[in-house]
Scaffold this active site. Sequence first.
Site, PDB file in Angstrom:
ATOM      1  N   GLN A 101      22.068  93.571  25.657  1.00 24.25           N
ATOM      2  CA  GLN A 101      22.337  92.205  26.127  1.00 24.25           C
ATOM      3  C   GLN A 101      23.580  92.123  27.002  1.00 24.25           C
ATOM      4  O   GLN A 101      23.824  91.126  27.669  1.00 24.25           O
ATOM      5  CB  GLN A 101      22.502  91.265  24.922  1.00 24.25           C
ATOM      6  CG  GLN A 101      21.234  91.113  24.126  1.00 24.25           C
ATOM      7  CD  GLN A 101      21.486  90.633  22.700  1.00 24.25           C
ATOM      8  OE1 GLN A 101      21.245  89.482  22.378  1.00 24.25           O
ATOM      9  NE2 GLN A 101      21.985  91.514  21.851  1.00 24.25           N
ATOM     10  N   ASP A 107      28.638  85.133  24.527  1.00 31.58           N
ATOM     11  CA  ASP A 107      28.479  84.247  23.365  1.00 31.58           C
ATOM     12  C   ASP A 107      28.537  82.768  23.744  1.00 31.58           C
ATOM     13  O   ASP A 107      28.111  81.913  22.967  1.00 31.58           O
ATOM     14  CB  ASP A 107      29.573  84.530  22.324  1.00 31.58           C
ATOM     15  CG  ASP A 107      29.578  85.980  21.864  1.00 31.58           C
ATOM     16  OD1 ASP A 107      28.529  86.641  21.989  1.00 31.58           O
ATOM     17  OD2 ASP A 107      30.626  86.451  21.394  1.00 31.58           O
ATOM     18  N   GLU A 152      22.994  87.026  15.106  1.00 32.97           N
ATOM     19  CA  GLU A 152      23.664  88.007  14.239  1.00 32.97           C
ATOM     20  C   GLU A 152      24.574  87.317  13.219  1.00 32.97           C
ATOM     21  O   GLU A 152      24.823  87.869  12.147  1.00 32.97           O
ATOM     22  CB  GLU A 152      24.467  89.015  15.071  1.00 32.97           C
ATOM     23  CG  GLU A 152      25.567  88.399  15.907  1.00 32.97           C
ATOM     24  CD  GLU A 152      26.436  89.434  16.627  1.00 32.97           C
ATOM     25  OE1 GLU A 152      26.403  90.618  16.247  1.00 32.97           O
ATOM     26  OE2 GLU A 152      27.146  89.049  17.570  1.00 32.97           O
ATOM     27  N   ARG A 180       1.764  90.574  13.451  1.00 33.93           N
ATOM     28  CA  ARG A 180       2.990  90.812  12.692  1.00 33.93           C
ATOM     29  C   ARG A 180       3.986  89.669  12.866  1.00 33.93           C
ATOM     30  O   ARG A 180       3.928  88.911  13.839  1.00 33.93           O
ATOM     31  CB  ARG A 180       3.678  92.081  13.207  1.00 33.93           C
ATOM     32  CG  ARG A 180       3.000  93.348  12.755  1.00 33.93           C
ATOM     33  CD  ARG A 180       3.603  94.542  13.465  1.00 33.93           C
ATOM     34  NE  ARG A 180       3.107  95.794  12.895  1.00 33.93           N
ATOM     35  CZ  ARG A 180       3.145  96.960  13.509  1.00 33.93           C
ATOM     36  NH1 ARG A 180       3.645  97.050  14.736  1.00 33.93           N
ATOM     37  NH2 ARG A 180       2.692  98.038  12.922  1.00 33.93           N
ATOM     38  N   GLY A 233      39.352  85.613  22.127  1.00 42.40           N
ATOM     39  CA  GLY A 233      40.519  86.398  21.737  1.00 42.40           C
ATOM     40  C   GLY A 233      41.469  86.585  22.910  1.00 42.40           C
ATOM     41  O   GLY A 233      42.697  86.509  22.763  1.00 42.40           O
ATOM     42  N   THR A 234      40.904  86.804  24.081  1.00 38.61           N
ATOM     43  CA  THR A 234      41.719  87.002  25.287  1.00 38.61           C
ATOM     44  C   THR A 234      42.519  85.743  25.615  1.00 38.61           C
ATOM     45  O   THR A 234      43.682  85.818  26.027  1.00 38.61           O
ATOM     46  CB  THR A 234      40.796  87.362  26.471  1.00 38.61           C
ATOM     47  OG1 THR A 234      40.047  88.527  26.105  1.00 38.61           O
ATOM     48  CG2 THR A 234      41.587  87.629  27.747  1.00 38.61           C
ATOM     49  N   ARG A 237      39.648  96.010  23.134  1.00 38.20           N
ATOM     50  CA  ARG A 237      39.894  94.855  22.279  1.00 38.20           C
ATOM     51  C   ARG A 237      41.351  94.840  21.794  1.00 38.20           C
ATOM     52  O   ARG A 237      41.692  94.174  20.829  1.00 38.20           O
ATOM     53  CB  ARG A 237      38.913  94.850  21.112  1.00 38.20           C
ATOM     54  CG  ARG A 237      37.465  94.618  21.551  1.00 38.20           C
ATOM     55  CD  ARG A 237      36.542  94.386  20.385  1.00 38.20           C
ATOM     56  NE  ARG A 237      35.151  94.267  20.781  1.00 38.20           N
ATOM     57  CZ  ARG A 237      34.567  93.130  21.169  1.00 38.20           C
ATOM     58  NH1 ARG A 237      35.269  92.028  21.253  1.00 38.20           N
ATOM     59  NH2 ARG A 237      33.290  93.110  21.493  1.00 38.20           N
TER      60      ARG A 237
HETATM   61  O1  F6P Z   1      31.689  88.868  21.985  1.00 42.75           O
HETATM   62  C1  F6P Z   1      30.673  89.587  22.593  1.00 42.75           C
HETATM   63  C2  F6P Z   1      29.900  90.401  21.586  1.00 42.75           C
HETATM   64  O2  F6P Z   1      28.860  91.080  22.255  1.00 42.75           O
HETATM   65  C3  F6P Z   1      29.382  89.627  20.381  1.00 42.75           C
HETATM   66  O3  F6P Z   1      28.187  88.933  20.674  1.00 42.75           O
HETATM   67  C4  F6P Z   1      29.210  90.730  19.369  1.00 42.75           C
HETATM   68  O4  F6P Z   1      29.328  90.217  18.062  1.00 42.75           O
HETATM   69  C5  F6P Z   1      30.342  91.659  19.681  1.00 42.75           C
HETATM   70  O5  F6P Z   1      30.744  91.379  21.014  1.00 42.75           O
HETATM   71  C6  F6P Z   1      29.997  93.127  19.572  1.00 42.75           C
HETATM   72  O6  F6P Z   1      31.152  93.859  19.764  1.00 42.75           O
HETATM   73  P1  F6P Z   1      31.226  95.427  20.067  1.00 42.75           P
HETATM   74  O7  F6P Z   1      30.809  95.644  21.485  1.00 42.75           O
HETATM   75  O8  F6P Z   1      32.664  95.770  19.869  1.00 42.75           O
HETATM   76  O9  F6P Z   1      30.311  96.089  19.118  1.00 42.75           O
END
Ligand code: F6P
Length: 355
Positions: free
Chosen positions: A281, A136, A231, A171, A113-114, A74
Amino acid sequence: MPSKFIGVLTSGGDCPGLNAAIRAVGKAAHSLDMSVIGFLDGFRGLVENRTIPLGNERLSGILTLGGTILGTSRDKPHRMPVGSAGTMDMTPLAIDNYERLHLDCLVCLGGGGTQKNALRLMKNGLNVVTLPKTIDNDVACTDTSFGFDTAMSIAAEAIDRLHTTADSHHRVIVVEIMGHNVGWLTLGAGVSGGADVILIPEIPYHIDRLAEALIRRSRAGKRFSIVALAEGALSAGEQPHDDQDEDEADDSTVSRSVTLANQLQERIGLETRVTVLGHLQRGGSPTPTDRLLATRLGTKCAELIDKGSFGVMVAVKGDNCAPVPLGEVAGNLKRVPTDHSWIKSARLVGTAFGD
Ligand code: F6P
Protein backbone atom coordinates in the site's frame (compact mmCIF):
# COMPACT_ATOMS: atom_id res chain seq x y z
CA MET A 1 23.78 34.96 -3.06
CA PRO A 2 20.42 33.17 -2.51
CA SER A 3 17.80 35.05 -0.51
CA LYS A 4 17.27 32.10 1.89
CA PHE A 5 18.67 28.65 2.72
CA ILE A 6 16.26 25.75 3.23
CA GLY A 7 16.80 22.20 4.55
CA VAL A 8 14.27 19.47 3.69
CA LEU A 9 13.73 16.09 5.36
CA THR A 10 11.24 13.22 5.08
CA SER A 11 10.35 11.39 8.28
CA GLY A 12 8.16 8.48 9.44
CA GLY A 13 6.85 5.78 7.10
CA ASP A 14 7.45 6.54 3.43
CA CYS A 15 4.59 6.99 0.99
CA PRO A 16 4.01 7.76 -2.70
CA GLY A 17 4.13 11.51 -3.33
CA LEU A 18 7.13 12.34 -1.14
CA ASN A 19 9.41 12.86 -4.14
CA ALA A 20 6.75 14.95 -5.89
CA ALA A 21 6.64 17.14 -2.76
CA ILE A 22 10.45 17.40 -2.46
CA ARG A 23 10.56 18.40 -6.14
CA ALA A 24 7.83 21.01 -5.67
CA VAL A 25 9.44 22.60 -2.60
CA GLY A 26 12.86 22.59 -4.30
CA LYS A 27 11.87 23.85 -7.73
CA ALA A 28 9.59 26.58 -6.33
CA ALA A 29 12.32 27.60 -3.89
CA HIS A 30 14.79 27.93 -6.77
CA SER A 31 12.28 30.05 -8.70
CA LEU A 32 12.09 32.31 -5.65
CA ASP A 33 15.89 32.53 -5.48
CA MET A 34 16.36 30.25 -2.47
CA SER A 35 18.92 27.47 -2.05
CA VAL A 36 17.91 23.95 -0.92
CA ILE A 37 19.63 20.97 0.69
CA GLY A 38 18.17 17.64 1.80
CA PHE A 39 18.86 15.78 5.07
CA LEU A 40 19.19 12.02 4.69
CA ASP A 41 17.08 9.52 6.64
CA GLY A 42 14.79 11.92 8.45
CA PHE A 43 15.73 13.66 11.68
CA ARG A 44 18.74 11.33 12.01
CA GLY A 45 20.35 13.09 9.04
CA LEU A 46 19.78 16.46 10.71
CA VAL A 47 21.41 15.23 13.93
CA GLU A 48 24.31 13.55 12.09
CA ASN A 49 24.68 16.39 9.57
CA ARG A 50 24.26 14.13 6.52
CA THR A 51 23.10 16.28 3.65
CA ILE A 52 22.86 16.35 -0.14
CA PRO A 53 22.42 19.40 -2.36
CA LEU A 54 19.01 19.63 -3.99
CA GLY A 55 19.84 21.44 -7.20
CA ASN A 56 17.57 21.31 -10.24
CA GLU A 57 19.40 18.29 -11.62
CA ARG A 58 18.66 16.17 -8.52
CA LEU A 59 15.02 17.29 -8.57
CA SER A 60 14.47 16.39 -12.17
CA GLY A 61 12.72 13.11 -13.09
CA ILE A 62 11.40 12.32 -9.58
CA LEU A 63 7.76 13.48 -9.86
CA THR A 64 6.43 9.99 -10.50
CA LEU A 65 8.94 8.08 -8.37
CA GLY A 66 7.67 6.24 -5.26
CA GLY A 67 9.47 6.33 -1.88
CA THR A 68 11.78 9.22 -1.02
CA ILE A 69 15.13 10.10 -2.57
CA LEU A 70 16.18 11.40 0.86
CA GLY A 71 15.50 8.17 2.74
CA THR A 72 13.46 8.21 5.92
CA SER A 73 13.46 6.90 9.49
CA ARG A 74 11.22 6.91 12.50
CA ASP A 75 13.96 8.56 14.63
CA LYS A 76 13.12 11.63 16.67
CA PRO A 77 15.75 14.14 17.86
CA HIS A 78 14.67 14.18 21.52
CA ARG A 79 14.81 10.37 21.93
CA MET A 80 17.25 8.97 19.40
CA PRO A 81 18.60 5.42 19.63
CA VAL A 82 22.39 5.61 20.04
CA GLY A 83 23.95 2.14 19.96
CA SER A 84 24.02 0.27 23.26
CA ALA A 85 23.45 3.51 25.22
CA GLY A 86 19.71 3.33 24.58
CA THR A 87 18.26 6.68 23.56
CA MET A 88 19.59 10.22 23.98
CA ASP A 89 18.26 13.72 23.52
CA MET A 90 20.03 14.87 20.36
CA THR A 91 18.13 18.14 20.02
CA PRO A 92 21.23 20.27 20.73
CA LEU A 93 23.06 18.58 17.83
CA ALA A 94 20.08 19.18 15.52
CA ILE A 95 20.12 22.87 16.46
CA ASP A 96 23.92 23.13 16.03
CA ASN A 97 23.73 21.66 12.52
CA TYR A 98 20.84 23.90 11.53
CA GLU A 99 22.85 26.92 12.65
CA ARG A 100 26.16 25.75 11.16
CA LEU A 101 24.45 25.37 7.79
CA HIS A 102 23.00 28.90 8.14
CA LEU A 103 19.51 27.58 7.45
CA ASP A 104 16.56 29.96 7.44
CA CYS A 105 14.01 27.15 7.57
CA LEU A 106 13.67 23.38 8.02
CA VAL A 107 10.92 21.74 5.95
CA CYS A 108 9.62 18.48 7.47
CA LEU A 109 7.51 16.16 5.33
CA GLY A 110 5.70 13.67 7.53
CA GLY A 111 2.70 12.40 9.43
CA GLY A 112 1.50 12.89 13.01
CA GLY A 113 4.79 12.00 14.72
CA THR A 114 6.76 14.27 12.41
CA GLN A 115 4.46 17.20 13.20
CA LYS A 116 5.19 16.68 16.91
CA ASN A 117 8.95 16.49 16.35
CA ALA A 118 8.86 19.61 14.20
CA LEU A 119 6.93 21.47 16.90
CA ARG A 120 9.57 20.49 19.47
CA LEU A 121 12.31 21.92 17.20
CA MET A 122 10.24 25.06 16.67
CA LYS A 123 10.03 25.49 20.45
CA ASN A 124 13.83 25.20 20.49
CA GLY A 125 14.13 28.19 18.17
CA LEU A 126 14.21 26.65 14.67
CA ASN A 127 12.06 28.01 11.84
CA VAL A 128 10.02 25.08 10.57
CA VAL A 129 7.32 24.49 7.99
CA THR A 130 5.73 21.05 7.58
CA LEU A 131 3.68 19.22 4.96
CA PRO A 132 1.12 16.47 5.75
CA LYS A 133 2.04 13.09 4.26
CA THR A 134 0.56 9.78 5.25
CA ILE A 135 -1.38 6.90 3.77
CA ASP A 136 -3.41 6.91 7.02
CA ASN A 137 -5.01 10.34 6.35
CA ASP A 138 -4.96 11.00 10.10
CA VAL A 139 -3.09 14.33 10.23
CA ALA A 140 -5.27 16.93 11.94
CA CYS A 141 -6.33 20.32 10.48
CA THR A 142 -6.04 19.29 6.82
CA ASP A 143 -8.73 17.89 4.53
CA THR A 144 -6.30 15.24 3.33
CA SER A 145 -2.62 14.25 3.09
CA PHE A 146 -0.59 13.09 0.11
CA GLY A 147 -0.05 9.33 -0.04
CA PHE A 148 -3.60 8.54 0.98
CA ASP A 149 -5.13 8.56 -2.50
CA THR A 150 -2.47 6.20 -3.88
CA ALA A 151 -2.80 3.75 -0.99
CA MET A 152 -6.58 3.84 -1.31
CA SER A 153 -6.33 3.05 -5.04
CA ILE A 154 -4.00 0.12 -4.36
CA ALA A 155 -6.24 -1.29 -1.60
CA ALA A 156 -9.39 -0.80 -3.70
CA GLU A 157 -7.79 -2.61 -6.62
CA ALA A 158 -6.83 -5.46 -4.29
CA ILE A 159 -10.46 -5.73 -3.14
CA ASP A 160 -11.59 -5.79 -6.79
CA ARG A 161 -9.25 -8.66 -7.52
CA LEU A 162 -10.22 -10.58 -4.38
CA HIS A 163 -13.87 -10.48 -5.49
CA THR A 164 -13.37 -12.82 -8.43
CA THR A 165 -11.42 -15.44 -6.53
CA ALA A 166 -13.75 -15.26 -3.48
CA ASP A 167 -16.71 -15.65 -5.82
CA SER A 168 -15.21 -18.63 -7.66
CA HIS A 169 -14.47 -20.54 -4.44
CA HIS A 170 -17.49 -19.31 -2.44
CA ARG A 171 -15.22 -18.03 0.30
CA VAL A 172 -15.14 -15.24 2.85
CA ILE A 173 -11.93 -13.28 2.34
CA VAL A 174 -10.71 -10.99 5.13
CA VAL A 175 -8.42 -8.32 3.68
CA GLU A 176 -6.33 -6.45 6.21
CA ILE A 177 -5.64 -2.83 5.34
CA MET A 178 -3.17 -0.41 6.97
CA GLY A 179 -4.14 2.82 8.69
CA HIS A 180 -2.57 2.60 12.14
CA ASN A 181 -5.29 3.57 14.67
CA VAL A 182 -7.75 5.18 12.25
CA GLY A 183 -10.05 3.76 9.59
CA TRP A 184 -9.86 6.22 6.66
CA LEU A 185 -7.92 3.93 4.34
CA THR A 186 -10.10 0.88 5.02
CA LEU A 187 -13.28 2.91 4.73
CA GLY A 188 -12.27 4.61 1.46
CA ALA A 189 -10.96 1.42 -0.12
CA GLY A 190 -13.84 -0.62 1.26
CA VAL A 191 -16.52 1.68 -0.12
CA SER A 192 -14.84 2.16 -3.49
CA GLY A 193 -13.97 -1.54 -3.79
CA GLY A 194 -17.45 -2.68 -2.72
CA ALA A 195 -16.44 -4.61 0.40
CA ASP A 196 -19.44 -6.30 2.04
CA VAL A 197 -18.19 -5.61 5.54
CA ILE A 198 -15.96 -2.77 6.72
CA LEU A 199 -14.37 -2.89 10.16
CA ILE A 200 -12.64 0.25 11.44
CA PRO A 201 -11.30 1.35 14.86
CA GLU A 202 -13.93 4.09 15.17
CA ILE A 203 -16.81 1.56 15.06
CA PRO A 204 -16.10 -1.41 17.38
CA TYR A 205 -17.60 -4.60 15.95
CA HIS A 206 -19.54 -7.44 17.59
CA ILE A 207 -18.41 -10.76 16.20
CA ASP A 208 -21.92 -12.26 16.42
CA ARG A 209 -23.50 -9.35 14.53
CA LEU A 210 -20.78 -9.63 11.94
CA ALA A 211 -21.42 -13.37 11.55
CA GLU A 212 -25.18 -12.67 11.26
CA ALA A 213 -24.54 -10.17 8.46
CA LEU A 214 -22.52 -12.75 6.53
CA ILE A 215 -25.14 -15.46 7.08
CA ARG A 216 -27.86 -13.06 5.83
CA ARG A 217 -25.80 -12.47 2.69
CA SER A 218 -25.33 -16.19 2.18
CA ARG A 219 -29.09 -16.84 2.61
CA ALA A 220 -29.78 -14.13 0.04
CA GLY A 221 -27.84 -16.21 -2.45
CA LYS A 222 -24.47 -14.44 -2.26
CA ARG A 223 -21.93 -17.21 -2.07
CA PHE A 224 -18.91 -15.11 -1.10
CA SER A 225 -18.07 -12.06 1.02
CA ILE A 226 -15.23 -9.58 1.32
CA VAL A 227 -14.45 -8.22 4.78
CA ALA A 228 -12.22 -5.11 4.77
CA LEU A 229 -10.49 -5.06 8.15
CA ALA A 230 -8.48 -2.06 9.34
CA GLU A 231 -5.28 -3.11 11.10
CA GLY A 232 -6.40 -1.09 14.13
CA ALA A 233 -10.03 -2.30 14.18
CA LEU A 234 -11.40 -3.29 17.58
CA SER A 235 -14.13 -5.62 18.71
CA ALA A 236 -16.59 -4.19 21.25
CA GLY A 237 -15.03 -4.20 24.69
CA GLU A 238 -11.44 -4.15 23.43
CA GLN A 239 -9.34 -1.26 24.67
CA PRO A 240 -8.19 1.23 22.02
CA HIS A 241 -4.45 1.34 21.44
CA ASP A 242 -2.66 4.32 22.92
CA ASP A 243 -2.24 7.08 20.39
CA GLN A 244 1.36 6.50 19.51
CA ASP A 245 3.54 8.60 17.31
CA GLU A 246 3.45 7.36 13.73
CA ASP A 247 7.18 6.98 14.17
CA GLU A 248 6.48 4.22 16.69
CA ALA A 249 4.65 1.73 14.50
CA ASP A 250 3.31 -1.20 16.50
CA ASP A 251 2.97 -4.76 15.37
CA SER A 252 0.46 -5.93 17.95
CA THR A 253 -2.25 -6.42 15.30
CA VAL A 254 -0.24 -8.83 13.16
CA SER A 255 -2.55 -11.81 13.64
CA ARG A 256 -5.82 -9.88 13.98
CA SER A 257 -7.05 -10.83 10.51
CA VAL A 258 -6.22 -14.52 11.06
CA THR A 259 -8.03 -14.51 14.42
CA LEU A 260 -11.07 -12.86 12.86
CA ALA A 261 -11.12 -15.26 9.91
CA ASN A 262 -10.98 -18.25 12.29
CA GLN A 263 -13.79 -16.83 14.45
CA LEU A 264 -15.95 -16.32 11.37
CA GLN A 265 -15.26 -19.76 9.93
CA GLU A 266 -16.25 -21.32 13.26
CA ARG A 267 -19.50 -19.35 13.45
CA ILE A 268 -20.74 -19.47 9.87
CA GLY A 269 -19.10 -22.59 8.49
CA LEU A 270 -17.95 -20.90 5.29
CA GLU A 271 -14.37 -21.35 4.16
CA THR A 272 -12.31 -18.22 4.94
CA ARG A 273 -9.00 -16.85 3.70
CA VAL A 274 -6.84 -13.89 4.73
CA THR A 275 -4.93 -11.35 2.64
CA VAL A 276 -2.69 -8.83 4.41
CA LEU A 277 -1.89 -5.99 1.99
CA GLY A 278 0.94 -4.60 4.13
CA HIS A 279 3.60 -2.40 2.56
CA LEU A 280 2.26 -2.89 -0.98
CA GLN A 281 0.00 0.00 0.00
CA ARG A 282 2.98 2.32 0.40
CA GLY A 283 4.93 1.29 -2.68
CA GLY A 284 5.21 2.49 -6.25
CA SER A 285 4.27 5.57 -8.19
CA PRO A 286 1.81 8.14 -6.77
CA THR A 287 -1.58 8.65 -8.43
CA PRO A 288 -2.12 11.87 -10.40
CA THR A 289 -4.24 13.15 -7.47
CA ASP A 290 -1.31 12.70 -5.07
CA ARG A 291 1.19 14.20 -7.53
CA LEU A 292 -1.05 17.24 -7.90
CA LEU A 293 -1.60 17.54 -4.14
CA ALA A 294 2.11 17.20 -3.33
CA THR A 295 2.94 19.82 -5.97
CA ARG A 296 0.32 22.27 -4.65
CA LEU A 297 1.46 21.80 -1.02
CA GLY A 298 5.18 21.94 -1.86
CA THR A 299 4.99 25.11 -3.93
CA LYS A 300 2.82 26.82 -1.29
CA CYS A 301 5.44 25.83 1.28
CA ALA A 302 8.18 27.62 -0.68
CA GLU A 303 5.97 30.72 -1.04
CA LEU A 304 5.34 30.80 2.73
CA ILE A 305 9.06 30.51 3.49
CA ASP A 306 9.79 33.28 1.00
CA LYS A 307 7.37 35.52 2.92
CA GLY A 308 8.91 34.54 6.27
CA SER A 309 5.88 32.59 7.51
CA PHE A 310 7.16 29.85 9.85
CA GLY A 311 5.83 27.51 12.55
CA VAL A 312 3.03 26.24 10.31
CA MET A 313 1.88 23.15 8.47
CA VAL A 314 0.65 23.72 4.92
CA ALA A 315 -2.86 22.26 4.96
CA VAL A 316 -5.41 21.41 2.28
CA LYS A 317 -8.61 23.41 2.71
CA GLY A 318 -11.00 22.70 -0.15
CA ASP A 319 -9.39 24.02 -3.32
CA ASN A 320 -6.75 25.96 -1.41
CA CYS A 321 -3.55 25.27 0.48
CA ALA A 322 -3.27 27.35 3.63
CA PRO A 323 -0.95 27.57 6.65
CA VAL A 324 -2.18 26.21 10.00
CA PRO A 325 -0.23 26.85 13.25
CA LEU A 326 1.82 23.75 14.04
CA GLY A 327 0.64 23.88 17.64
CA GLU A 328 -2.92 23.16 16.47
CA VAL A 329 -1.83 20.15 14.38
CA ALA A 330 0.74 18.34 16.52
CA GLY A 331 -0.65 15.83 18.98
CA ASN A 332 -4.12 15.73 17.42
CA LEU A 333 -5.35 12.73 15.47
CA LYS A 334 -7.99 13.01 12.72
CA ARG A 335 -10.29 10.05 13.29
CA VAL A 336 -13.25 9.07 11.10
CA PRO A 337 -16.39 10.71 12.58
CA THR A 338 -18.96 7.94 13.03
CA ASP A 339 -21.58 10.07 11.23
CA HIS A 340 -19.24 10.74 8.28
CA SER A 341 -20.91 10.83 4.86
CA TRP A 342 -18.75 7.92 3.58
CA ILE A 343 -20.16 5.75 6.39
CA LYS A 344 -23.73 6.88 5.68
CA SER A 345 -23.33 6.04 1.99
CA ALA A 346 -21.82 2.66 2.80
CA ARG A 347 -24.70 1.76 5.10
CA LEU A 348 -27.23 2.83 2.45
CA VAL A 349 -25.72 0.46 -0.12
CA GLY A 350 -25.92 -2.36 2.41
CA THR A 351 -22.39 -2.52 3.78
CA ALA A 352 -22.20 -3.95 7.30
CA PHE A 353 -19.96 -2.48 10.03
CA GLY A 354 -20.55 -5.24 12.57
CA ASP A 355 -22.12 -2.78 15.06
O1 F6P B 1 1.75 5.36 9.16
C1 F6P B 1 1.88 4.66 7.98
C2 F6P B 1 1.85 3.17 8.22
O2 F6P B 1 1.95 2.50 6.98
C3 F6P B 1 0.67 2.67 9.04
O3 F6P B 1 -0.49 2.52 8.25
C4 F6P B 1 1.21 1.37 9.58
O4 F6P B 1 0.57 1.04 10.79
C5 F6P B 1 2.66 1.67 9.80
O5 F6P B 1 2.97 2.79 8.99
C6 F6P B 1 3.59 0.53 9.45
O6 F6P B 1 4.87 0.90 9.82
P1 F6P B 1 6.22 0.18 9.35
O7 F6P B 1 6.48 0.56 7.93
O8 F6P B 1 7.27 0.73 10.26
O9 F6P B 1 6.00 -1.27 9.49
